[in-house]
Design a protein around this motif. Structure first.
Motif, short mmCIF file in Angstrom:
data_model
loop_
_atom_site.label_atom_id
_atom_site.label_comp_id
_atom_site.label_asym_id
_atom_site.label_seq_id
_atom_site.Cartn_x
_atom_site.Cartn_y
_atom_site.Cartn_z
N ALA A 327 -25.58 -23.22 -11.41
CA ALA A 327 -26.26 -22.43 -10.38
C ALA A 327 -26.22 -20.95 -10.72
CB ALA A 327 -25.60 -22.68 -9.03
N ILE A 328 -27.16 -20.19 -10.17
CA ILE A 328 -27.19 -18.74 -10.32
C ILE A 328 -26.63 -18.12 -9.05
CG2 ILE A 328 -28.69 -16.72 -10.61
CD1 ILE A 328 -30.66 -18.49 -12.10
N ARG A 329 -25.63 -17.26 -9.20
CA ARG A 329 -25.03 -16.58 -8.05
C ARG A 329 -25.37 -15.09 -8.14
NH1 ARG A 329 -21.69 -20.70 -9.41
NH2 ARG A 329 -21.01 -22.06 -7.68
N PHE A 333 -25.75 -14.96 -2.76
CA PHE A 333 -26.56 -16.18 -2.65
C PHE A 333 -26.33 -17.06 -3.87
CE2 PHE A 333 -28.72 -13.00 -0.10
CZ PHE A 333 -29.04 -13.70 1.06
N THR A 334 -26.51 -18.35 -3.68
CA THR A 334 -26.39 -19.31 -4.77
C THR A 334 -27.73 -20.01 -4.97
OG1 THR A 334 -24.04 -19.69 -4.30
CG2 THR A 334 -25.20 -21.35 -5.61
N LYS A 336 -29.71 -22.94 -6.73
CA LYS A 336 -29.50 -24.23 -7.41
C LYS A 336 -30.75 -25.08 -7.30
CE LYS A 336 -27.17 -26.03 -3.28
NZ LYS A 336 -25.92 -26.63 -2.75
N ILE A 357 -33.65 -22.91 -11.01
CA ILE A 357 -32.84 -22.13 -11.95
C ILE A 357 -33.67 -21.72 -13.16
CG2 ILE A 357 -30.82 -22.21 -13.45
CD1 ILE A 357 -29.63 -24.27 -11.49
#
Length: 580
Positions: A327-329, A333-334, A336, A357
Protein backbone atom coordinates in the motif's frame (compact mmCIF):
# COMPACT_ATOMS: atom_id res chain seq x y z
CA UNK A 1 -133.42 100.45 -41.57
CA UNK A 2 -131.79 98.70 -44.50
CA UNK A 3 -128.28 99.27 -43.12
CA UNK A 4 -129.40 97.99 -39.75
CA UNK A 5 -130.75 94.82 -41.41
CA UNK A 6 -127.43 94.14 -43.19
CA UNK A 7 -125.46 94.53 -39.95
CA UNK A 8 -127.75 92.14 -38.12
CA UNK A 9 -127.45 89.68 -40.95
CA UNK A 10 -123.58 89.86 -40.71
CA UNK A 11 -123.62 89.17 -36.97
CA UNK A 12 -125.79 86.12 -37.47
CA UNK A 13 -123.37 84.83 -40.05
CA UNK A 14 -120.37 85.25 -37.74
CA UNK A 15 -122.05 83.35 -34.95
CA UNK A 16 -122.83 80.14 -36.90
CA UNK A 17 -122.89 76.92 -34.87
CA UNK A 18 -119.50 75.04 -34.56
CA UNK A 19 -120.82 71.74 -35.88
CA UNK A 20 -121.49 73.14 -39.26
CA UNK A 21 -119.16 71.78 -42.08
CA UNK A 22 -116.20 73.89 -43.18
CA UNK A 23 -115.80 75.35 -46.54
CA UNK A 24 -113.06 73.99 -48.89
CA UNK A 25 -110.94 77.01 -48.26
CA UNK A 26 -111.00 76.56 -44.53
CA UNK A 27 -110.05 72.77 -44.73
CA UNK A 28 -107.06 73.42 -46.99
CA UNK A 29 -105.65 75.90 -44.46
CA UNK A 30 -105.86 73.41 -41.61
CA UNK A 31 -104.16 70.65 -43.67
CA UNK A 32 -101.25 72.86 -44.56
CA UNK A 33 -100.72 73.78 -40.92
CA UNK A 34 -100.66 70.11 -39.81
CA UNK A 35 -98.30 69.09 -42.66
CA UNK A 36 -95.81 71.78 -41.72
CA UNK A 37 -95.89 70.60 -38.13
CA UNK A 38 -95.18 66.92 -39.09
CA UNK A 39 -92.37 67.98 -41.40
CA UNK A 40 -90.70 69.87 -38.58
CA UNK A 41 -90.92 66.80 -36.36
CA UNK A 42 -89.25 64.61 -39.02
CA UNK A 43 -86.47 67.11 -39.50
CA UNK A 44 -85.85 67.17 -35.75
CA UNK A 45 -85.78 63.32 -35.60
CA UNK A 46 -83.33 63.12 -38.52
CA UNK A 47 -81.11 65.70 -36.87
CA UNK A 48 -81.13 63.74 -33.61
CA UNK A 49 -80.21 60.45 -35.33
CA UNK A 50 -77.54 62.22 -37.34
CA UNK A 51 -75.96 63.69 -34.22
CA UNK A 52 -76.12 60.30 -32.46
CA UNK A 53 -74.34 58.38 -35.24
CA UNK A 54 -71.89 61.22 -35.76
CA UNK A 55 -70.90 60.89 -32.11
CA UNK A 56 -70.48 57.11 -32.48
CA UNK A 57 -68.41 57.52 -35.62
CA UNK A 58 -66.19 60.12 -34.00
CA UNK A 59 -65.66 57.84 -31.00
CA UNK A 60 -64.71 54.93 -33.24
CA UNK A 61 -62.24 57.09 -35.13
CA UNK A 62 -60.81 58.21 -31.81
CA UNK A 63 -60.39 54.59 -30.65
CA UNK A 64 -58.90 53.60 -33.97
CA UNK A 65 -56.18 56.22 -33.65
CA UNK A 66 -55.19 55.11 -30.14
CA UNK A 67 -53.02 52.13 -29.10
CA UNK A 68 -54.79 48.81 -28.40
CA UNK A 69 -53.47 48.79 -24.83
CA UNK A 70 -55.32 52.07 -24.17
CA UNK A 71 -58.72 50.95 -25.36
CA UNK A 72 -58.72 47.33 -24.20
CA UNK A 73 -57.44 45.42 -21.21
CA UNK A 74 -57.44 42.20 -23.24
CA UNK A 75 -54.61 41.41 -25.64
CA UNK A 76 -55.45 40.71 -29.24
CA UNK A 77 -56.17 37.04 -29.88
CA UNK A 78 -53.38 36.67 -32.42
CA UNK A 79 -50.85 38.02 -29.93
CA UNK A 80 -51.45 34.87 -27.88
CA UNK A 81 -50.84 32.57 -30.84
CA UNK A 82 -47.06 32.60 -30.49
CA UNK A 83 -45.72 29.73 -32.56
CA UNK A 84 -42.75 27.56 -31.60
CA UNK A 85 -40.90 25.43 -34.10
CA UNK A 86 -41.37 21.68 -33.86
CA UNK A 87 -38.47 19.74 -32.37
CA UNK A 88 -37.59 16.61 -34.34
CA UNK A 89 -35.14 13.77 -33.82
CA UNK A 90 -32.44 13.10 -36.41
CA UNK A 91 -34.88 10.93 -38.43
CA UNK A 92 -37.73 13.45 -38.45
CA UNK A 93 -39.76 11.98 -35.57
CA UNK A 94 -41.64 14.67 -33.65
CA UNK A 95 -40.33 15.32 -30.15
CA UNK A 96 -42.28 18.53 -29.46
CA UNK A 97 -45.01 20.40 -31.32
CA UNK A 98 -47.65 23.11 -30.82
CA UNK A 99 -51.37 22.41 -30.58
CA UNK A 100 -54.17 24.98 -30.57
CA UNK A 101 -56.16 25.46 -27.40
CA UNK A 102 -58.20 28.14 -25.61
CA UNK A 103 -58.03 29.76 -22.20
CA UNK A 104 -60.90 31.00 -20.07
CA UNK A 105 -61.06 34.63 -18.96
CA UNK A 106 -63.57 36.93 -17.29
CA UNK A 107 -64.40 40.62 -17.47
CA UNK A 108 -65.47 41.24 -13.85
CA UNK A 109 -67.04 44.60 -14.64
CA UNK A 110 -69.58 42.72 -16.77
CA UNK A 111 -70.31 39.94 -14.27
CA UNK A 112 -73.84 40.38 -12.88
CA UNK A 113 -73.72 37.80 -10.10
CA UNK A 114 -70.25 36.41 -9.18
CA UNK A 115 -71.72 33.71 -6.93
CA UNK A 116 -73.95 32.37 -9.66
CA UNK A 117 -71.10 32.49 -12.20
CA UNK A 118 -68.84 30.47 -9.88
CA UNK A 119 -71.54 27.86 -9.22
CA UNK A 120 -72.04 27.39 -12.96
CA UNK A 121 -68.33 27.18 -13.72
CA UNK A 122 -67.87 24.62 -10.96
CA UNK A 123 -70.15 22.22 -12.80
CA UNK A 124 -67.52 22.03 -15.57
CA UNK A 125 -64.34 22.81 -13.60
CA UNK A 126 -64.91 21.31 -10.13
CA UNK A 127 -61.26 21.83 -9.12
CA UNK A 128 -61.44 25.62 -9.42
CA UNK A 129 -60.13 27.67 -6.51
CA UNK A 130 -63.53 29.02 -5.50
CA UNK A 131 -62.23 31.63 -3.09
CA UNK A 132 -59.62 32.91 -5.53
CA UNK A 133 -62.07 33.02 -8.44
CA UNK A 134 -64.66 34.82 -6.32
CA UNK A 135 -62.06 37.44 -5.43
CA UNK A 136 -61.27 37.92 -9.12
CA UNK A 137 -64.90 38.15 -10.23
CA UNK A 138 -65.77 40.60 -7.44
CA UNK A 139 -63.02 43.02 -8.42
CA UNK A 140 -63.47 46.10 -10.58
CA UNK A 141 -60.88 44.97 -13.12
CA UNK A 142 -61.67 44.53 -16.78
CA UNK A 143 -59.77 41.26 -17.29
CA UNK A 144 -58.86 38.18 -15.24
CA UNK A 145 -57.55 34.77 -16.32
CA UNK A 146 -59.64 31.96 -14.83
CA UNK A 147 -58.14 28.82 -16.37
CA UNK A 148 -55.43 28.40 -19.00
CA UNK A 149 -55.50 25.80 -21.76
CA UNK A 150 -58.92 24.18 -21.67
CA UNK A 151 -59.91 21.05 -23.56
CA UNK A 152 -62.41 21.41 -26.44
CA UNK A 153 -65.00 19.57 -24.33
CA UNK A 154 -64.60 22.00 -21.44
CA UNK A 155 -64.90 24.97 -23.77
CA UNK A 156 -68.11 23.58 -25.26
CA UNK A 157 -69.64 22.93 -21.84
CA UNK A 158 -68.82 26.42 -20.57
CA UNK A 159 -70.21 28.01 -23.72
CA UNK A 160 -73.48 26.17 -23.11
CA UNK A 161 -73.74 27.81 -19.67
CA UNK A 162 -74.13 31.25 -21.28
CA UNK A 163 -72.47 33.23 -18.47
CA UNK A 164 -72.22 36.98 -19.27
CA UNK A 165 -68.72 38.39 -18.96
CA UNK A 166 -67.02 35.02 -19.57
CA UNK A 167 -64.99 34.45 -22.73
CA UNK A 168 -62.18 32.48 -24.38
CA UNK A 169 -58.89 33.49 -25.91
CA UNK A 170 -57.01 31.26 -28.38
CA UNK A 171 -53.55 30.07 -27.30
CA UNK A 172 -50.97 27.46 -28.16
CA UNK A 173 -49.95 24.57 -25.96
CA UNK A 174 -46.75 22.56 -26.26
CA UNK A 175 -47.25 18.83 -26.68
CA UNK A 176 -44.60 16.14 -26.27
CA UNK A 177 -45.71 12.91 -28.01
CA UNK A 178 -42.97 10.84 -26.39
CA UNK A 179 -43.77 11.97 -22.86
CA UNK A 180 -40.74 11.44 -20.60
CA UNK A 181 -38.66 9.54 -23.20
CA UNK A 182 -36.27 12.45 -23.83
CA UNK A 183 -37.45 14.96 -21.25
CA UNK A 184 -34.07 16.13 -19.94
CA UNK A 185 -32.80 16.83 -23.45
CA UNK A 186 -35.95 18.28 -25.01
CA UNK A 187 -36.88 20.26 -21.88
CA UNK A 188 -40.21 22.02 -21.50
CA UNK A 189 -42.02 25.38 -21.68
CA UNK A 190 -44.00 27.43 -19.18
CA UNK A 191 -47.70 28.31 -19.31
CA UNK A 192 -46.95 31.11 -21.80
CA UNK A 193 -45.22 28.67 -24.17
CA UNK A 194 -41.74 30.03 -23.46
CA UNK A 195 -38.85 27.57 -23.20
CA UNK A 196 -37.47 27.28 -19.68
CA UNK A 197 -35.42 24.06 -19.81
CA UNK A 198 -33.48 21.82 -22.18
CA UNK A 199 -33.39 22.44 -25.91
CA UNK A 200 -36.67 24.36 -25.66
CA UNK A 201 -34.77 27.01 -23.72
CA UNK A 202 -31.88 26.86 -26.17
CA UNK A 203 -34.26 27.57 -29.08
CA UNK A 204 -35.60 30.65 -27.30
CA UNK A 205 -32.05 31.78 -26.65
CA UNK A 206 -31.34 31.77 -30.38
CA UNK A 207 -33.69 34.71 -30.88
CA UNK A 208 -37.13 33.14 -30.72
CA UNK A 209 -37.77 34.64 -27.29
CA UNK A 210 -36.91 38.15 -28.47
CA UNK A 211 -39.05 37.75 -31.57
CA UNK A 212 -41.98 36.53 -29.50
CA UNK A 213 -41.67 39.51 -27.17
CA UNK A 214 -41.76 41.80 -30.22
CA UNK A 215 -44.81 40.00 -31.63
CA UNK A 216 -42.93 38.92 -34.76
CA UNK A 217 -43.63 35.19 -34.49
CA UNK A 218 -47.39 35.52 -34.50
CA UNK A 219 -49.11 32.63 -36.24
CA UNK A 220 -46.05 31.81 -38.31
CA UNK A 221 -45.05 28.28 -39.32
CA UNK A 222 -41.43 28.17 -38.22
CA UNK A 223 -38.91 25.74 -39.65
CA UNK A 224 -38.56 22.66 -37.41
CA UNK A 225 -35.41 22.26 -35.33
CA UNK A 226 -33.81 18.86 -35.84
CA UNK A 227 -31.86 17.41 -32.90
CA UNK A 228 -29.05 14.87 -32.93
CA UNK A 229 -31.10 12.39 -30.90
CA UNK A 230 -32.26 9.13 -32.42
CA UNK A 231 -35.61 8.44 -30.78
CA UNK A 232 -35.17 4.68 -31.20
CA UNK A 233 -31.82 4.67 -29.41
CA UNK A 234 -33.19 7.08 -26.83
CA UNK A 235 -36.02 4.66 -26.05
CA UNK A 236 -33.65 1.71 -25.71
CA UNK A 237 -31.34 3.70 -23.43
CA UNK A 238 -34.12 4.84 -21.13
CA UNK A 239 -35.75 1.42 -21.08
CA UNK A 240 -32.53 -0.34 -20.04
CA UNK A 241 -31.75 2.28 -17.40
CA UNK A 242 -35.22 1.83 -15.91
CA UNK A 243 -34.72 -1.93 -15.89
CA UNK A 244 -31.35 -1.50 -14.16
CA UNK A 245 -32.83 0.77 -11.49
CA UNK A 246 -35.46 -1.84 -10.75
CA UNK A 247 -33.09 -4.80 -10.93
CA UNK A 248 -30.42 -3.31 -8.68
CA UNK A 249 -32.77 -1.26 -6.46
CA UNK A 250 -30.83 1.92 -7.27
CA UNK A 251 -31.95 5.45 -6.45
CA UNK A 252 -31.00 6.73 -9.91
CA UNK A 253 -29.45 5.76 -13.23
CA UNK A 254 -28.25 7.70 -16.25
CA UNK A 255 -26.51 7.13 -19.56
CA UNK A 256 -25.39 8.55 -22.88
CA UNK A 257 -24.65 7.29 -26.39
CA UNK A 258 -22.13 9.61 -28.08
CA UNK A 259 -20.72 9.62 -31.61
CA UNK A 260 -16.94 9.76 -31.11
CA UNK A 261 -16.24 11.26 -34.55
CA UNK A 262 -18.81 14.09 -34.54
CA UNK A 263 -19.60 14.70 -30.87
CA UNK A 264 -23.32 14.18 -31.54
CA UNK A 265 -25.37 13.02 -28.57
CA UNK A 266 -27.46 10.19 -30.04
CA UNK A 267 -29.20 9.37 -26.78
CA UNK A 268 -29.06 10.70 -23.23
CA UNK A 269 -31.28 9.89 -20.30
CA UNK A 270 -31.36 10.44 -16.56
CA UNK A 271 -33.77 8.64 -14.25
CA UNK A 272 -35.93 9.49 -12.39
CA UNK A 273 -37.19 11.82 -15.10
CA UNK A 274 -40.48 13.63 -15.71
CA UNK A 275 -43.20 14.13 -18.29
CA UNK A 276 -42.75 17.55 -19.98
CA UNK A 277 -46.50 17.57 -20.63
CA UNK A 278 -46.75 18.03 -16.85
CA UNK A 279 -43.64 20.14 -16.19
CA UNK A 280 -44.40 20.63 -12.50
CA UNK A 281 -42.85 17.18 -12.03
CA UNK A 282 -39.47 18.65 -12.99
CA UNK A 283 -39.42 20.60 -9.72
CA UNK A 284 -39.12 17.44 -7.64
CA UNK A 285 -35.71 17.11 -6.01
CA UNK A 286 -34.71 13.78 -7.58
CA UNK A 287 -35.52 14.86 -11.17
CA UNK A 288 -32.05 16.37 -11.71
CA UNK A 289 -30.40 15.77 -15.07
CA UNK A 290 -27.49 13.77 -13.68
CA UNK A 291 -25.67 13.50 -17.00
CA UNK A 292 -24.88 17.18 -17.47
CA UNK A 293 -26.18 19.06 -14.41
CA UNK A 294 -24.82 16.75 -11.71
CA UNK A 295 -21.17 16.33 -10.72
CA UNK A 296 -19.79 13.10 -9.29
CA UNK A 297 -16.52 11.41 -8.47
CA UNK A 298 -16.32 9.00 -11.40
CA UNK A 299 -14.17 6.40 -9.66
CA UNK A 300 -11.97 4.04 -11.63
CA UNK A 301 -13.18 5.28 -15.00
CA UNK A 302 -10.60 8.06 -14.36
CA UNK A 303 -7.87 5.41 -14.56
CA UNK A 304 -8.38 5.49 -18.32
CA UNK A 305 -7.37 9.16 -18.34
CA UNK A 306 -4.46 8.60 -15.96
CA UNK A 307 -3.13 5.77 -18.11
CA UNK A 308 -3.54 7.84 -21.28
CA UNK A 309 -1.74 10.73 -19.58
CA UNK A 310 1.19 8.52 -18.58
CA UNK A 311 1.52 7.00 -22.07
CA UNK A 312 1.10 10.32 -23.86
CA UNK A 313 3.77 11.98 -21.69
CA UNK A 314 6.41 9.59 -23.04
CA UNK A 315 7.45 8.76 -19.49
CA UNK A 316 5.59 5.43 -19.54
CA UNK A 317 5.45 2.69 -22.19
CA UNK A 318 3.04 -0.19 -22.56
CA UNK A 319 5.85 -2.58 -21.65
CA UNK A 320 6.65 -0.83 -18.36
CA UNK A 321 5.80 -2.28 -14.94
CA UNK A 322 5.08 -0.76 -11.54
CA UNK A 323 5.33 -2.12 -8.02
CA UNK A 324 1.89 -2.86 -6.59
CA UNK A 325 3.02 -5.14 -3.79
CA UNK A 326 2.39 -2.77 -0.92
CA UNK A 327 0.00 0.00 0.00
CA UNK A 328 0.96 3.66 -0.44
CA UNK A 329 0.88 5.73 2.75
CA UNK A 330 0.72 9.49 2.34
CA UNK A 331 -0.63 12.34 4.44
CA UNK A 332 -2.25 10.02 6.94
CA UNK A 333 -4.04 8.07 4.19
CA UNK A 334 -3.43 4.53 2.99
CA UNK A 335 -3.88 3.74 -0.71
CA UNK A 336 -4.52 0.06 -1.44
CA UNK A 337 -6.12 -2.10 -4.11
CA UNK A 338 -9.65 -3.48 -3.92
CA UNK A 339 -8.53 -6.87 -5.25
CA UNK A 340 -4.77 -6.57 -4.82
CA UNK A 341 -2.44 -8.90 -6.74
CA UNK A 342 0.44 -8.02 -4.39
CA UNK A 343 3.03 -8.12 -7.14
CA UNK A 344 4.66 -6.05 -9.83
CA UNK A 345 2.11 -5.26 -12.56
CA UNK A 346 2.56 -4.28 -16.18
CA UNK A 347 0.63 -1.31 -17.57
CA UNK A 348 -2.07 -3.54 -19.15
CA UNK A 349 -2.40 -5.46 -15.87
CA UNK A 350 -2.74 -2.24 -13.88
CA UNK A 351 -5.60 -1.32 -16.21
CA UNK A 352 -7.53 -4.60 -16.29
CA UNK A 353 -7.06 -5.31 -12.56
CA UNK A 354 -7.93 -1.67 -11.81
CA UNK A 355 -4.98 -1.20 -9.49
CA UNK A 356 -5.13 1.97 -7.42
CA UNK A 357 -1.48 1.56 -6.42
CA UNK A 358 -0.16 1.11 -9.96
CA UNK A 359 -2.27 4.00 -11.27
CA UNK A 360 -1.12 6.28 -8.47
CA UNK A 361 2.53 5.49 -9.24
CA UNK A 362 2.02 6.44 -12.90
CA UNK A 363 0.42 9.75 -11.87
CA UNK A 364 3.28 10.42 -9.47
CA UNK A 365 5.75 9.89 -12.30
CA UNK A 366 4.02 12.55 -14.44
CA UNK A 367 3.78 15.01 -11.55
CA UNK A 368 1.13 17.32 -10.11
CA UNK A 369 1.36 20.09 -12.72
CA UNK A 370 1.37 17.66 -15.63
CA UNK A 371 -1.62 15.82 -14.16
CA UNK A 372 -3.70 18.95 -13.72
CA UNK A 373 -2.77 20.22 -17.18
CA UNK A 374 -3.75 16.94 -18.84
CA UNK A 375 -7.20 16.78 -17.22
CA UNK A 376 -7.76 20.43 -18.14
CA UNK A 377 -6.72 19.64 -21.72
CA UNK A 378 -9.38 16.92 -21.84
CA UNK A 379 -12.02 19.35 -20.60
CA UNK A 380 -12.62 17.54 -17.32
CA UNK A 381 -11.92 20.50 -15.04
CA UNK A 382 -13.78 23.25 -16.90
CA UNK A 383 -17.44 23.88 -17.66
CA UNK A 384 -18.53 21.98 -20.74
CA UNK A 385 -19.69 23.99 -23.75
CA UNK A 386 -22.82 22.70 -25.46
CA UNK A 387 -26.36 23.78 -26.39
CA UNK A 388 -28.03 22.26 -23.33
CA UNK A 389 -28.44 25.00 -20.67
CA UNK A 390 -28.24 22.64 -17.70
CA UNK A 391 -24.48 22.13 -17.41
CA UNK A 392 -22.63 22.02 -14.08
CA UNK A 393 -19.14 23.26 -13.28
CA UNK A 394 -16.71 20.51 -12.15
CA UNK A 395 -15.23 20.66 -8.67
CA UNK A 396 -11.49 20.31 -7.98
CA UNK A 397 -9.15 21.10 -5.10
CA UNK A 398 -8.31 24.76 -4.64
CA UNK A 399 -4.67 23.72 -4.38
CA UNK A 400 -3.34 20.50 -5.85
CA UNK A 401 -1.00 18.61 -3.58
CA UNK A 402 0.59 15.20 -4.02
CA UNK A 403 -2.20 13.48 -2.10
CA UNK A 404 -4.75 15.15 -4.39
CA UNK A 405 -2.98 14.00 -7.54
CA UNK A 406 -2.74 10.43 -6.24
CA UNK A 407 -6.44 10.14 -5.28
CA UNK A 408 -7.59 11.92 -8.44
CA UNK A 409 -5.63 9.39 -10.50
CA UNK A 410 -8.17 6.71 -9.54
CA UNK A 411 -11.25 8.94 -9.49
CA UNK A 412 -11.51 10.48 -6.03
CA UNK A 413 -11.02 14.17 -5.28
CA UNK A 414 -12.45 15.62 -8.51
CA UNK A 415 -16.14 15.74 -9.35
CA UNK A 416 -17.20 16.14 -12.96
CA UNK A 417 -20.30 15.49 -15.02
CA UNK A 418 -20.80 12.05 -16.58
CA UNK A 419 -21.31 13.67 -19.99
CA UNK A 420 -17.88 15.34 -19.75
CA UNK A 421 -16.40 11.97 -18.87
CA UNK A 422 -17.92 10.46 -22.03
CA UNK A 423 -16.66 13.36 -24.18
CA UNK A 424 -13.12 13.01 -22.83
CA UNK A 425 -13.26 9.24 -23.41
CA UNK A 426 -14.29 9.87 -27.03
CA UNK A 427 -11.02 11.75 -27.48
CA UNK A 428 -9.15 8.67 -26.26
CA UNK A 429 -10.98 6.56 -28.83
CA UNK A 430 -11.13 8.70 -31.99
CA UNK A 431 -7.43 9.25 -32.54
CA UNK A 432 -6.90 11.96 -29.94
CA UNK A 433 -9.32 14.79 -30.88
CA UNK A 434 -11.48 16.51 -28.28
CA UNK A 435 -14.85 17.43 -29.84
CA UNK A 436 -17.32 19.39 -27.78
CA UNK A 437 -20.69 17.60 -27.57
CA UNK A 438 -23.70 18.77 -29.53
CA UNK A 439 -27.41 18.06 -29.41
CA UNK A 440 -27.81 19.24 -33.02
CA UNK A 441 -26.83 17.29 -36.16
CA UNK A 442 -23.17 17.66 -37.10
CA UNK A 443 -21.25 16.13 -39.97
CA UNK A 444 -17.73 14.74 -39.71
CA UNK A 445 -16.51 17.68 -41.79
CA UNK A 446 -18.14 20.17 -39.41
CA UNK A 447 -16.68 18.29 -36.43
CA UNK A 448 -13.20 18.55 -37.92
CA UNK A 449 -13.41 22.34 -37.75
CA UNK A 450 -14.02 22.32 -33.98
CA UNK A 451 -11.87 19.29 -33.05
CA UNK A 452 -8.84 19.98 -30.86
CA UNK A 453 -5.94 17.45 -30.77
CA UNK A 454 -5.27 16.49 -27.15
CA UNK A 455 -3.29 13.24 -27.31
CA UNK A 456 -1.13 11.45 -29.87
CA UNK A 457 -2.81 8.96 -32.23
CA UNK A 458 -0.50 6.26 -30.89
CA UNK A 459 -1.82 6.90 -27.38
CA UNK A 460 -5.37 6.54 -28.67
CA UNK A 461 -4.43 3.23 -30.31
CA UNK A 462 -2.98 1.93 -27.05
CA UNK A 463 -6.09 2.96 -25.11
CA UNK A 464 -8.30 1.08 -27.57
CA UNK A 465 -6.23 -2.02 -26.93
CA UNK A 466 -6.50 -1.65 -23.15
CA UNK A 467 -10.25 -1.01 -23.27
CA UNK A 468 -10.75 -4.05 -25.50
CA UNK A 469 -8.61 -6.23 -23.23
CA UNK A 470 -10.55 -5.17 -20.14
CA UNK A 471 -13.92 -6.20 -21.66
CA UNK A 472 -12.81 -9.45 -23.29
CA UNK A 473 -14.29 -12.59 -21.83
CA UNK A 474 -11.69 -14.66 -20.02
CA UNK A 475 -9.19 -11.82 -19.68
CA UNK A 476 -9.97 -11.28 -16.04
CA UNK A 477 -10.95 -7.69 -16.76
CA UNK A 478 -13.75 -6.00 -14.81
CA UNK A 479 -15.73 -5.15 -17.96
CA UNK A 480 -16.21 -8.66 -19.36
CA UNK A 481 -19.93 -8.63 -18.55
CA UNK A 482 -20.41 -5.87 -21.14
CA UNK A 483 -19.27 -8.14 -23.99
CA UNK A 484 -21.81 -8.59 -26.79
CA UNK A 485 -21.37 -11.41 -29.28
CA UNK A 486 -20.67 -10.03 -32.73
CA UNK A 487 -19.62 -6.59 -31.49
CA UNK A 488 -16.19 -5.57 -30.27
CA UNK A 489 -16.94 -3.83 -26.97
CA UNK A 490 -14.24 -2.25 -24.84
CA UNK A 491 -14.55 -0.43 -21.57
CA UNK A 492 -13.53 0.52 -18.05
CA UNK A 493 -15.49 0.10 -14.82
CA UNK A 494 -15.69 2.64 -12.04
CA UNK A 495 -16.94 1.90 -8.53
CA UNK A 496 -16.71 5.06 -6.44
CA UNK A 497 -17.53 5.17 -2.75
CA UNK A 498 -19.86 8.02 -1.85
CA UNK A 499 -19.30 10.42 1.01
CA UNK A 500 -21.63 9.86 3.96
CA UNK A 501 -21.36 12.12 7.01
CA UNK A 502 -18.03 13.45 5.77
CA UNK A 503 -16.41 10.06 5.19
CA UNK A 504 -16.28 7.61 2.28
CA UNK A 505 -18.64 4.69 2.82
CA UNK A 506 -17.96 1.30 1.23
CA UNK A 507 -21.68 0.49 1.54
CA UNK A 508 -22.88 3.37 -0.69
CA UNK A 509 -21.52 3.47 -4.23
CA UNK A 510 -21.74 5.42 -7.45
CA UNK A 511 -21.01 2.95 -10.25
CA UNK A 512 -20.10 3.61 -13.85
CA UNK A 513 -19.07 1.74 -16.96
CA UNK A 514 -17.34 3.67 -19.73
CA UNK A 515 -17.31 1.81 -23.03
CA UNK A 516 -16.72 2.18 -26.75
CA UNK A 517 -17.64 0.04 -29.75
CA UNK A 518 -16.67 -1.35 -32.22
CA UNK A 519 -13.43 -1.05 -30.27
CA UNK A 520 -11.05 -1.71 -33.20
CA UNK A 521 -12.34 1.44 -34.88
CA UNK A 522 -14.72 3.06 -32.38
CA UNK A 523 -17.82 4.87 -33.55
CA UNK A 524 -19.71 5.30 -30.31
CA UNK A 525 -19.02 5.79 -26.62
CA UNK A 526 -21.65 4.43 -24.23
CA UNK A 527 -21.51 5.49 -20.59
CA UNK A 528 -23.87 4.26 -17.88
CA UNK A 529 -23.91 5.35 -14.24
CA UNK A 530 -25.97 3.71 -11.48
CA UNK A 531 -26.40 5.52 -8.19
CA UNK A 532 -26.42 3.45 -4.99
CA UNK A 533 -27.14 0.02 -6.51
CA UNK A 534 -27.83 -2.91 -4.20
CA UNK A 535 -26.44 -6.43 -4.70
CA UNK A 536 -28.52 -8.43 -7.13
CA UNK A 537 -30.26 -11.45 -5.67
CA UNK A 538 -27.68 -14.18 -5.18
CA UNK A 539 -24.76 -11.74 -5.30
CA UNK A 540 -22.66 -10.48 -2.41
CA UNK A 541 -21.39 -7.34 -4.06
CA UNK A 542 -22.72 -4.50 -6.20
CA UNK A 543 -19.60 -3.31 -8.04
CA UNK A 544 -19.82 -1.68 -11.47
CA UNK A 545 -18.75 -4.84 -13.25
CA UNK A 546 -21.86 -6.57 -11.90
CA UNK A 547 -24.46 -3.92 -12.80
CA UNK A 548 -23.25 -0.98 -14.92
CA UNK A 549 -21.28 -3.20 -17.33
CA UNK A 550 -24.15 -5.61 -18.20
CA UNK A 551 -26.47 -2.61 -18.59
CA UNK A 552 -24.13 -1.18 -21.23
CA UNK A 553 -24.05 -4.56 -22.94
CA UNK A 554 -27.85 -4.64 -23.11
CA UNK A 555 -27.96 -1.12 -24.58
CA UNK A 556 -25.41 -1.97 -27.27
CA UNK A 557 -27.13 -5.25 -28.11
CA UNK A 558 -30.49 -3.52 -28.71
CA UNK A 559 -29.33 -0.27 -30.32
CA UNK A 560 -26.44 -1.31 -32.57
CA UNK A 561 -28.74 -1.98 -35.52
CA UNK A 562 -30.29 1.47 -35.21
CA UNK A 563 -26.80 2.97 -35.14
CA UNK A 564 -25.84 1.19 -38.33
CA UNK A 565 -23.18 -1.00 -36.69
CA UNK A 566 -23.27 -4.51 -38.13
CA UNK A 567 -22.14 -7.57 -36.17
CA UNK A 568 -19.36 -9.72 -37.57
CA UNK A 569 -19.45 -13.50 -37.23
CA UNK A 570 -17.30 -16.28 -38.64
CA UNK A 571 -18.47 -19.58 -40.08
CA UNK A 572 -18.59 -21.00 -36.56
CA UNK A 573 -20.80 -18.07 -35.49
CA UNK A 574 -18.00 -16.66 -33.33
CA UNK A 575 -17.16 -12.99 -33.47
CA UNK A 576 -14.20 -12.18 -35.69
CA UNK A 577 -11.35 -9.90 -34.63
CA UNK A 578 -11.68 -7.67 -37.67
CA UNK A 579 -11.29 -3.95 -38.04
CA UNK A 580 -14.53 -2.16 -38.75
Amino acid sequence: MRKLGILLSGKRAASKPAGRSQTPLEFDGVRKAQGAQAKNRIIIAIACFGLFYTAIGARLVQYGMRSPETVSSISRADQLLISRPDLLDRNGEVLATDIRTVSLFAEPNKIVDPDEAIELLATVLPDLDMRGIHRKLSSNSRFQWLRRQLTPKQQSQILALGIPGIGFRPETRRFYPGGPTASHVVGHVNIDNKGIAGMEKYVDGQGLGDLAAAGLTVNEDLKPVRLSLDLRVQHVLRDELAAAMDRYKAIAAAGVVLNVNTGEVIGMSSLPDYDPNNPVEALQKDRLNRMSAGTYEMGSTFKAFTTAMALDSGLVKMSDSFDARGAIRIGGFTIKDFHGKNRILSVPEIFIYSSNIGTARMADLVGIDGHKEFLTRLGLLTRMQTELPEVAMPNQPAEWKKINSITISFGHGVSTTPLQTAVAAAALMNGGKLIEPTFLPRTAEQAATVAVPVIEPSTSQNMRYLMKLNATKGSGGSGSRAAVDGFRVGGKTGTAEKVVDGRYSSAVRFNAFLSAFPIDNPEYVVLVVIDEPKPEEGMRSATAGLNAAPTVGAIIRRSAAFLGVRPRFGNDMQALSLSY
